[in-house]
Design an enzyme around this catalytic site. Structure first.
Site, short mmCIF file in Angstrom:
data_model
loop_
_atom_site.label_atom_id
_atom_site.label_comp_id
_atom_site.label_asym_id
_atom_site.label_seq_id
_atom_site.Cartn_x
_atom_site.Cartn_y
_atom_site.Cartn_z
CB CYS A 110 14.89 -18.10 12.34
SG CYS A 110 15.90 -16.65 12.13
CG HIS A 160 15.57 -21.07 16.18
ND1 HIS A 160 15.27 -20.00 15.39
CD2 HIS A 160 15.27 -20.68 17.45
CE1 HIS A 160 14.82 -19.01 16.12
NE2 HIS A 160 14.81 -19.39 17.38
CA CA Z 1 16.55 -16.22 9.57
#
Ligand code: CA
Length: 735
Positions: free
Chosen positions: A77, A135
């Protein structure tokens, strides 16, 4: 006499200009990036999925282009998102790991040197919204609103609980371990909100409502669903659609994908309903391949999945539409990568990005105006695993969980099951060489990642503790990774400043300032060094009525203050110096944090001012400078001057708070930061003197002082005493 006609022409020109500007504004395309999380390559209809209908995601491919060779720049990610949002290889700026949730750490996330797509589109007056998973840093300096977005609705961590009743933590400082962050209440900009819907539905709702309220100006929506990333959670509404799927995991996963698909449908419907679909670019993709075992996803014929450098980790479902410009229902087989989203968006918004991009504007390729391939070569690197991959034409060289390279023809062998004999491949050496060159341009990771959770928590025992901005910091220093603490004064022993560390300036010293420096005005109490400015008369013992020097011809001083310094006690060369302080911004005050070289006379010794606060051209400003001697012996300044109003606008009680000033000093540059924001970068080679001496290649000692008057302004209307508080001074050096 001829005023009138001139005016008329001017007015006409003005009207014409604004009309064409308005038209220009209208024609700029909207940009929507819909990012799914951990979605398998074969889990959308347009890639052949049978058990999960995705009619809406498929609409994007039908209205535009399906990319069969669509890549992300990393197989998990965080780094993948960093590549997407900057249009650059994330290793260029040290984002080679998946960030930890660390709300106190300004280094844990997307470095401030980087421009996001929202930043770039701001230049063309786009309105921008980030939704869902961020994130890219949980520190306040890395918040989406600090990274170019006008609005944010979502969460800062790497994943989240989907049911609103599970969102129980009021804020990030209630988080006590990495995965607790999944339970924080959602953020609307900086405010925690009570959400009542299933998360995926909530994010779709926010996207639709933003489209509605911004239909009249160009907008950018970064719609980053966390679905179908774990935890596997779905509502009955979606689960009921998959009664025929027996495998429990796959069934919940399918429901989660179906919720995303509904959301995509709502977004597309809204664009069509408002008549703005034609001029809106919509991208759909996943941030990495599906972790098949983990969430029940399916990467089809691709080898492996999330976190791997085989195709299953990095080749993702990828489609885009822009009906006004690109044909419908086409398939594009050349390799493309997430960076291309940035490049395509900025080029069509007619703005110039700040940094070198690794992406390409795809539109001419998709319209058939340009032949060939947008990317001769694409690279992937997993720093900690010593793994890499290169795609060059049909060929791919990969080293993953192995000490040896493998080579595949991924056009003929998409599943990477038939390694070619490297010895027979003439282009192997060339590809390998290209990788070595590329890798040499990349930066080692600048923060510890998810794989080093324990190590990071040990190094940062106060990882989740809230720092009170109005109080001294009692936490242990957060030593930057790769550095160690060389020297520090935390000012936690009441009394006089430690005489092993500090000495004093005395009397009148410089700049015709009004204060008389004396040790009495410096003391340590309540965990801080207090430098007190007083209105207090002191006789000048050196007074001589007609002396030409201001230091002697003043009979007395009307003010007193202190300047402490580490001369002969401590100096350092290169490293990071951090000072947390609360400054006094009243009229007449001139607080400073600075350092001077240990040899040669000023300014040839070199001066660095991390902080100066004074009045410049009548305006109160914060300055970040370096100074040295030019070839003519005169002083040269490299200055940044930022009006204090800029800070007050963002934080009206700015002067009531402690702030962190930081100098990052290497052999090639000095970077000066305030609260993680880069204020000035000084190129050290500019400071070289005629004889080859460079003052910034010698140790410097530290000074902290509160001057009164002179550039600080007239203090006569200010009430006294005034206080300048220093919480700590810390110096780190590379290990
Ligand atoms: Ca991911």
């Amino acid at each position: 006499m001829n005023i009138k006609p001139t005016l008329t022409i001017a007015l006409a020109q003005l009207l014409f200009a604004s009309a064409s500007q308005a038209q220009e504004q209208q024609t700029l395309p909207n940009v929507i990036v819909i990012l799914a999380d951990d979605l398998g390559y074969a889990d959308v209809g347009f890639n052949g999925c049978k058990d999960i209908p995705t009619p809406n995601i498929d609409r994007i491919a039908q209205n535009g282009i399906r990319f069969t060779n669509g890549y992300v720049s990393y197989s998990v990610c965080g780094p993948s998102r960093a590549g997407l949002i900057t249009g650059r290889y994330q290793d260029r700026f040290g984002f080679g790991r998946n960030p930890l949730f660390a709300p106190n750490d300004p280094e844990m996330g997307l470095p401030l040197s980087e421009q996001t797509l929202a930043d770039a589109l701001n230049q063309a007056n786009y309105k921008s919204l980030a939704i869902g998973k961020w994130h890219l840093g949980a520190h306040e300096s890395l918040h989406p609103l600090k990274r170019g977005f006008d609005d944010f609705y979502g969460f800062l961590s790497g994943g989240h609980q989907y049911f609103p009743e599970d969102l129980t933590l009021e804020d990030e400082f209630e988080v006590k371990a990495q995965y607790d962050a999944y339970k924080t209440k959602l953020l609307q900009n900086h405010k925690r909100v009570e959400e009542s819907e299933y998360l995926t539905d909530a994010f779709s709702r926010e996207a639709v409502s933003y489209i509605e309220s911004n239909q009249d100006n160009p907008f950018f929506i970064y719609l980053a669903y966390n679905a179908p990333h774990a935890p596997l959670q779905a509502t009955e509404k979606y689960l009921d659609r998959f009664k025929q799927i027996d495998n429990r995991k796959r069934r919940i996963y399918a429901a989660m994908v179906s919720a995303v698909d509904d959301g995509v449908g709502q977004v597309l419907d809204k664009l069509e309903e408002l008549g703005i679909s034609d001029n809106t670019m919509v991208f759909f993709l996943s941030d990495n391949g599906g972790p098949e075992e983990h969430n029940g996803s399916d990467n089809g014929i691709l080898r492996e999945g999330k976190s791997s450098l085989y195709e299953g980790g990095i080749r993702v479902p990828f489609a885009m539409q822009w009906p006004a410009q690109i044909p419908a229902g086409k398939v594009y087989d050349q390799p493309v990568i997430t960076f291309d989203i940035f490049a395509t968006a900025v080029e069509n918004a007619k703005v110039s990005p700040k940094n070198q991009l690794d992406g390409v504007n795809l539109i001419p390729y998709l319209k058939g105006e340009k032949q060939g391939t947008p990317h001769e070569t694409l690279y992937w690197r997993k720093f900690d695993q010593n793994a890499y991959a290169v795609r060059s034409g049909d060929y791919k060289v990969v080293r993953y969980k192995s000490d040896v390279d493998e080579m595949f023809d991924v056009e003929k062998d998409i599943s990477e099951t038939r390694p070619l004999s490297i010895a027979d491949q003439a282009n192997y050496a060339e590809i390998k060489q290209a990788y070595t060159k590329w890798s040499g341009e990349m930066k080692d990771p600048v923060f510890l990642g998810l794989m080093q959770d324990e190590e990071y928590s040990q190094q940062n025992p106060n990882r989740f503790r809230r720092l009170n901005p109005y109080e001294p910091d009692t936490m242990k220093p957060a030593v930057p990774s790769g550095y160690s603490l060389l020297w520090a004064d935390e000012f936690d022993k009441p009394g006089k400043p430690d005489s092993l560390y500090w000495t004093y300036e005395e009397g009148f010293v410089r700049n015709e300032e009004l204060q008389w420096y004396q040790p009495d005005n410096a003391k340590v109490r309540n965990g801080v060094l207090e430098i007190e400015g007083r209105r207090e008369r002191v006789k000048n013992p050196h007074y001589e009525k007609d002396n030409r020097s201001w230091k002697k011809n003043r009979r007395e001083a009307e003010y007193t203050s202190a300047c402490v310094k580490t001369t002969d006690k401590f100096s350092f060369q290169y490293g990071i110096m951090e000072v947390r302080a609360k400054i006094d911004t009243s009229m007449g005050m001139w607080p400073a944090i600075w350092s001077l070289g240990v040899t040669r006379r000023w300014p040839a010794n070199g001066e660095v001012d991390q902080l100066e606060f004074y009045r410049h051209q009548g305006k109160a400003k914060l300055l970040a400078n370096a100074a040295w001697a030019g070839s003519d012996g005169k002083i040269v300044w490299d200055s940044a001057r930022i009006p204090i109003d800029d800070f007050l606008e963002a934080q009206p009680d700015w002067p009531e708070r402690f702030h962190v000033w930081k100098m990052d000093w290497t052999e090639s540059y000095i970077r000066l930061y305030l609260d993680g924001q880069l204020l000035n970068e000084i190129d050290i080679k500019n400071a070289e003197y005629l004889d080859g001496f460079n003052p910034f290649h010698q140790p410097q000692y530290i000074l902290l002082n509160l001057a009164i008057g002179s550039n600080g302004g007239d203090p006569s209307g200010t009430s006294f005493p005034r206080k300048y508080l220093v919480d700590y001074v810390r110096v780190y050096q590379k290990e």
